[in-house]
Motif scaffolding. Structure first.
Motif, PDB file in Angstrom:
ATOM      1  N   ASP A 124       0.821  -1.211   0.000  1.00 52.56           N
ATOM      2  CA  ASP A 124       0.000   0.000   0.000  1.00 52.56           C
ATOM      3  C   ASP A 124       0.853   1.258   0.000  1.00 52.56           C
ATOM      4  OD1 ASP A 124      -2.381  -1.484   0.137  1.00 52.56           O
ATOM      5  OD2 ASP A 124      -2.228  -1.624   2.313  1.00 52.56           O
ATOM      6  N   LEU A 125       0.312   2.319  -0.583  1.00 55.09           N
ATOM      7  CA  LEU A 125       0.980   3.617  -0.575  1.00 55.09           C
ATOM      8  C   LEU A 125       0.864   4.267   0.799  1.00 55.09           C
ATOM      9  CD1 LEU A 125      -0.260   5.062  -3.977  1.00 55.09           C
ATOM     10  CD2 LEU A 125       2.035   4.261  -3.445  1.00 55.09           C
ATOM     11  N   GLY A 126       1.854   5.086   1.129  1.00 58.44           N
ATOM     12  CA  GLY A 126       1.789   5.885   2.341  1.00 58.44           C
ATOM     13  C   GLY A 126       2.377   5.255   3.583  1.00 58.44           C
ATOM     14  N   TYR A 127       3.057   4.135   3.440  1.00 60.05           N
ATOM     15  CA  TYR A 127       3.581   3.423   4.604  1.00 60.05           C
ATOM     16  C   TYR A 127       5.006   2.938   4.361  1.00 60.05           C
ATOM     17  CZ  TYR A 127      -1.373   3.135   5.741  1.00 60.05           C
ATOM     18  OH  TYR A 127      -2.680   3.442   5.999  1.00 60.05           O
ATOM     19  N   VAL A 128       5.624   2.492   5.441  1.00 51.43           N
ATOM     20  CA  VAL A 128       6.874   1.745   5.355  1.00 51.43           C
ATOM     21  C   VAL A 128       6.514   0.294   5.631  1.00 51.43           C
ATOM     22  CG1 VAL A 128       9.155   1.361   6.354  1.00 51.43           C
ATOM     23  CG2 VAL A 128       8.276   3.692   6.119  1.00 51.43           C
ATOM     24  N   HIS A 129       6.828  -0.575   4.698  1.00 50.37           N
ATOM     25  CA  HIS A 129       6.489  -1.995   4.808  1.00 50.37           C
ATOM     26  C   HIS A 129       7.763  -2.796   4.999  1.00 50.37           C
ATOM     27  CE1 HIS A 129       2.445  -1.205   3.170  1.00 50.37           C
ATOM     28  NE2 HIS A 129       3.073  -0.276   2.479  1.00 50.37           N
ATOM     29  N   GLU A 130       7.755  -3.686   5.970  1.00 52.00           N
ATOM     30  CA  GLU A 130       8.902  -4.560   6.179  1.00 52.00           C
ATOM     31  C   GLU A 130       8.483  -5.994   5.893  1.00 52.00           C
ATOM     32  OE1 GLU A 130      12.164  -5.778   9.555  1.00 52.00           O
ATOM     33  OE2 GLU A 130      11.068  -3.903   9.744  1.00 52.00           O
ATOM     34  N   HIS A 131       9.270  -6.661   5.070  1.00 55.08           N
ATOM     35  CA  HIS A 131       8.975  -8.037   4.680  1.00 55.08           C
ATOM     36  C   HIS A 131      10.190  -8.907   4.957  1.00 55.08           C
ATOM     37  CE1 HIS A 131       5.377  -6.756   2.482  1.00 55.08           C
ATOM     38  NE2 HIS A 131       6.102  -5.721   2.120  1.00 55.08           N
ATOM     39  N   GLY A 132       9.936 -10.078   5.479  1.00 57.55           N
ATOM     40  CA  GLY A 132      10.969 -11.095   5.614  1.00 57.55           C
ATOM     41  C   GLY A 132      10.593 -12.223   4.676  1.00 57.55           C
ATOM     42  N   GLY A 133      11.451 -12.536   3.756  1.00 61.66           N
ATOM     43  CA  GLY A 133      11.131 -13.569   2.781  1.00 61.66           C
ATOM     44  C   GLY A 133      12.251 -14.572   2.648  1.00 61.66           C
ATOM     45  N   TYR A 134      11.944 -15.652   1.970  1.00 55.23           N
ATOM     46  CA  TYR A 134      12.904 -16.719   1.742  1.00 55.23           C
ATOM     47  C   TYR A 134      12.982 -17.002   0.254  1.00 55.23           C
ATOM     48  CZ  TYR A 134      12.259 -17.853   6.688  1.00 55.23           C
ATOM     49  OH  TYR A 134      12.196 -17.802   8.053  1.00 55.23           O
ATOM     50  N   LEU A 135      14.158 -17.254  -0.236  1.00 56.54           N
ATOM     51  CA  LEU A 135      14.315 -17.840  -1.559  1.00 56.54           C
ATOM     52  C   LEU A 135      14.568 -19.313  -1.304  1.00 56.54           C
ATOM     53  CD1 LEU A 135      16.459 -15.167  -3.401  1.00 56.54           C
ATOM     54  CD2 LEU A 135      13.990 -15.496  -3.436  1.00 56.54           C
ATOM     55  N   ASP A 136      13.571 -20.135  -1.627  1.00 54.38           N
ATOM     56  CA  ASP A 136      13.609 -21.532  -1.207  1.00 54.38           C
ATOM     57  C   ASP A 136      14.026 -22.507  -2.293  1.00 54.38           C
ATOM     58  OD1 ASP A 136      11.294 -21.110  -2.624  1.00 54.38           O
ATOM     59  OD2 ASP A 136      10.108 -22.489  -1.425  1.00 54.38           O
ATOM     60  N   ALA A 137      14.368 -22.010  -3.471  1.00 48.82           N
ATOM     61  CA  ALA A 137      14.810 -22.878  -4.560  1.00 48.82           C
ATOM     62  C   ALA A 137      15.665 -22.046  -5.513  1.00 48.82           C
ATOM     63  CB  ALA A 137      13.602 -23.459  -5.295  1.00 48.82           C
ATOM     64  N   PRO A 138      16.484 -22.690  -6.325  1.00 42.05           N
ATOM     65  CA  PRO A 138      17.361 -21.937  -7.229  1.00 42.05           C
ATOM     66  C   PRO A 138      16.619 -21.015  -8.188  1.00 42.05           C
ATOM     67  CG  PRO A 138      18.040 -24.222  -7.139  1.00 42.05           C
ATOM     68  CD  PRO A 138      16.744 -24.126  -6.379  1.00 42.05           C
ATOM     69  N   ASP A 139      15.392 -21.355  -8.553  1.00 44.74           N
ATOM     70  CA  ASP A 139      14.641 -20.540  -9.509  1.00 44.74           C
ATOM     71  C   ASP A 139      13.573 -19.675  -8.843  1.00 44.74           C
ATOM     72  OD1 ASP A 139      13.069 -22.653  -8.714  1.00 44.74           O
ATOM     73  OD2 ASP A 139      12.246 -23.044 -10.702  1.00 44.74           O
ATOM     74  N   ASP A 140      13.609 -19.546  -7.526  1.00 44.17           N
ATOM     75  CA  ASP A 140      12.588 -18.782  -6.811  1.00 44.17           C
ATOM     76  C   ASP A 140      12.775 -17.289  -7.042  1.00 44.17           C
ATOM     77  OD1 ASP A 140      10.452 -18.155  -5.184  1.00 44.17           O
ATOM     78  OD2 ASP A 140      11.526 -18.487  -3.308  1.00 44.17           O
ATOM     79  N   LEU A 141      11.670 -16.599  -7.265  1.00 47.09           N
ATOM     80  CA  LEU A 141      11.620 -15.146  -7.394  1.00 47.09           C
ATOM     81  C   LEU A 141      10.578 -14.646  -6.410  1.00 47.09           C
ATOM     82  CD1 LEU A 141      11.257 -14.969 -11.284  1.00 47.09           C
ATOM     83  CD2 LEU A 141      13.367 -14.724  -9.991  1.00 47.09           C
TER      84      LEU A 141
END
Length: 150
Positions: free
Chosen positions: A40-57
């Motif tokens: 969403d616009l107007g905020y600071v968003h923090e995300h923790g993500g994983y790349l779980d495979a060689p072809d993950d995006l």
């Protein structure tokens, strides 16, 4: 007989913990433009993500629904496990045409920063990916902060 059951349960537990995929790295979530995580616009968003495979995006989507220009900034911190990760912006016009593509580069294991400006009705996709097939870690999250306040 009882000791055999205990040993079997212990071995099963170890195997499950060792080889089970991360609960946070779900297939089909943020893997394409269509399944991108909405920001969403107007905020600071923090995300923790994983790349779980060689072809993950991992895709994150911001759409400018305001009457004025907006700035989108992203700070990416790679997992402690190392690897070479890319942080990219792909900006689309209202008609779906790509008008801008920014790639922060592929320096290993350093924090990266990108910023772009989008006009009313335009979309920007923030993309996180591993640079090489070995650059993924299903157990250690990356950190991505997307600032859409301006």
């Amino acid at each position: 007989m009882r000791i055999r059951k205990v040993i079997t349960a212990l071995i099963t537990s170890v195997l499950l913990l060792t080889f089970a995929p991360s609960a946070f790295a779900q297939k089909g979530v943020a893997d394409t433009f269509d399944t991108a995580i909405e920001v969403d616009l107007g905020y600071v968003h923090e995300h923790g993500g994983y790349l779980d495979a060689p072809d993950d995006l991992d895709f994150y989507h911001v759409k400018n629904t305001t009457p004025g220009m907006r700035t989108v900034a992203a700070i990416f911190t790679p997992p402690n496990s190392g690897g070479t990760y890319d942080l990219m912006f792909i900006v689309f016009k209202n008609d779906g045409q790509v008008i801008s593509f920014k790639d922060e580069g592929n320096s290993p294991a350093i924090t990266r920063f990108l910023t772009t400006t989008i006009n009313p009705g335009e979309d920007v996709y923030v993309l996180v990916r591993g640079r090489y097939p070995s650059d993924y870690d299903p157990n250690t999250p990356y950190r991505l902060v997307i600032d859409t306040r301006r």
